[in-house]
Motif scaffolding. Structure first.
Motif: not given
Lengths: 373, 127
Positions: A291-294, A339-343
């Protein structure tokens, strides 16, 4: 909707405040320069009217167990006189609001939701109270909330206290609260705030708000205290990396994406609203591996990202800014974004689409600003 | 109440134009500066750039928001006020004087309001 006014509205008007609508309330945005107000809080002290915030009294023998069921944290474990940051989620794990819960007595809690979310929170608490020995009373309309924040806040407040109250407030730890008489007015004094500085929040009856405001202003005059509006409150909380409901937190997000999974007490016994969905989100690594992360973003140029602007990676939109502006303390643009967790790793280079022109930003660890203790 | 400088003319978008200066100077009104709050950054057209009346030609950023700067006239930019780029707060302190933004060799004027008309619309105080 007719705008609502706090008990301090006339005081703000005579101080020449610029007003803004916030959660249905007419609130001071700034009095003079919002930068000067921001700096006063970092360097001296600022005085805020936060009477738009809600105050909900939850009391009765079942209060602790009820809050454990209604909110995501283990509120029955709060020590007397202490406070805890928590959230109220929907059945599907979506955040209804973030709030602070104070334990005032064994069976008596004060829940402080955000202004615009107060009706939602009160309704949800009432629905969830069925079967618990508890009463939920919305005291928002009769309660005012003043905050004094900044390195000189403690010394200023001390001038308005006498006897045991003075000693009690002086020794008050962060995220604790005590009853005290301040300038002759009965108040609940909490060492909490939303600015990244030391400071206090004072809950009082509406009738006491204006006299207390004026007493604090007078006591703080020589220390550089000035009244501060919501513009400064927003830039201060952003520097401190604190989320704002409606920007970083919403019905469409769980606490995990916001990096606030720690508020969810999956280990507490018994069921609570949202448990199943939140357990699933955690098992799925939401916000950590999926998912995404702040994240925090530091602008490498001079232009600022603003809420709603697309975040780009290799020219492709991958996320969205939730809050952003130039940091008055740090002197460069700062922003929060999903943003996506990978970024999400600090050091990652991203661009933000600033009205059609990509500008470079870098992921940085939060908070942006931390006071020296 | 925000002041409105007599003698200048104004765009609907809150830029002022002073044609008593040569070349003509452009800035933003005190009404706009007050509304924006503390100005912290400016993007201005470059010297030699052609600007078109009614079209955006720069940006003014405050802590809270960002707004386009619209060219009140068409023409060629002759000079940029470097002082406001170094210290954007000058725009708040002296929007009609030291806070001017750029000067322009005017080819065509856009549709402009007199100071009186602008004050009428925006509730400012003529000075």
């Amino acid at each position: 909707m007719t705008p609502r006014f706090t008990a301090l509205h006339a005081v703000h008007e005579s101080a020449g405040a610029h007003f803004t609508d916030f959660g249905g309330w007419q609130m001071p945005l700034r009095y003079g320069s919002e930068l000067a107000e921001h700096r006063a809080v970092r360097e001296a002290a600022g005085l805020f009217d936060l009477s738009h915030m809600g105050e909900v009294r939850v009391s009765g023998p079942g209060a602790g167990a009820f809050l454990d069921f209604a909110l995501v944290g283990k509120l029955s474990a709060i020590a007397l006189g202490k406070a805890k940051y928590s959230m109220i989620c929907a059945e599907d794990g979506g955040i209804l609001d973030d709030l602070i819960v104070y334990r005032l007595a064994e069976d008596d809690y004060l829940v402080v939701p955000n202004a615009g979310n107060t009706p939602t929170v009160v309704d949800a608490l009432r629905e969830r109270a069925v079967g618990f020995e508890v009463t939920v009373r919305d005291a928002s309309a009769e309660t005012s909330l003043l905050a004094i924040q900044g390195p000189r806040a403690a010394a200023i407040l001390e001038q308005l206290l006498v006897g045991v109250d003075r000693a009690r407030v002086a020794s008050l730890k962060y995220y604790s609260a005590t009853a005290a008489v301040v300038a002759g007015r009965q108040a609940l004094v909490a060492r909490t705030g939303y600015t990244g500085e030391d400071g206090f929040e004072l809950f009082v009856a509406n009738l006491d708000a204006a006299p207390l405001w004026s007493a604090l202003e007078t006591a703080g005059q020589e220390s550089g205290l000035i009244p501060c509006g919501l513009a400064a409150r927003d830039s201060l909380r952003l520097e401190a990396g604190m989320p704002l409901y409606g920007h970083e937190l919403s019905r469409d997000l769980t606490p995990y994406e916001a990096g606030l999974g720690g508020v969810v007490a999956l280990a507490k016994p018994g069921d609570f609203v949202g448990r199943e969905a939140l357990q699933r989100a955690r098992d799925a690594g939401m916000g950590t591996t999926s998912g995404r992360r702040l994240v925090g973003l530091r602008g490498l140029g001079r232009r600022s990202a603003r809420a709603g602007y697309p975040v780009l990676h290799d020219g492709e939109p991958v996320g969205e800014v939730t809050s952003g502006q130039p940091s008055p303390t740090l002197g460069h643009p700062i922003a929060l974004a999903y943003v996506p967790v990978g970024l999400a790793e600090p050091g990652t280079r991203l661009d933000v689409d600033l009205r059609g022109r990509p500008e470079p930003f870098e992921v940085v660890a939060l908070p942006f600003y931390q006071r020296q203790k | 109440m925000s002041t409105i400088r007599s003698g200048y003319r104004y765009s609907e978008d809150h830029e002022w134009l002073d044609t008593s200066a040569s070349p003509a100077r452009v800035g933003i009104s005190a009404v706009a500066a007050e509304e924006l709050g503390d100005v912290v950054h400016l993007e201005l057209p470059e010297v030699g750039a052609e600007v078109t009346a009614g079209e955006p030609c720069g940006e003014v950023e405050s802590t809270k928001s960002v707004a386009d700067i619209y060219a009140p006239v068409s023409g060629t930019v002759v000079e940029i006020n470097d002082a406001v780029l170094d210290d954007p707060a000058v725009v708040n302190e002296d929007p009609y004087g030291a806070g001017w933004l750029f000067s322009v060799e005017v080819s065509t004027e856009g549709s402009l309001l007199t100071a009186e008309e602008y004050a009428e619309k925006n509730g400012g105080e003529l000075t």
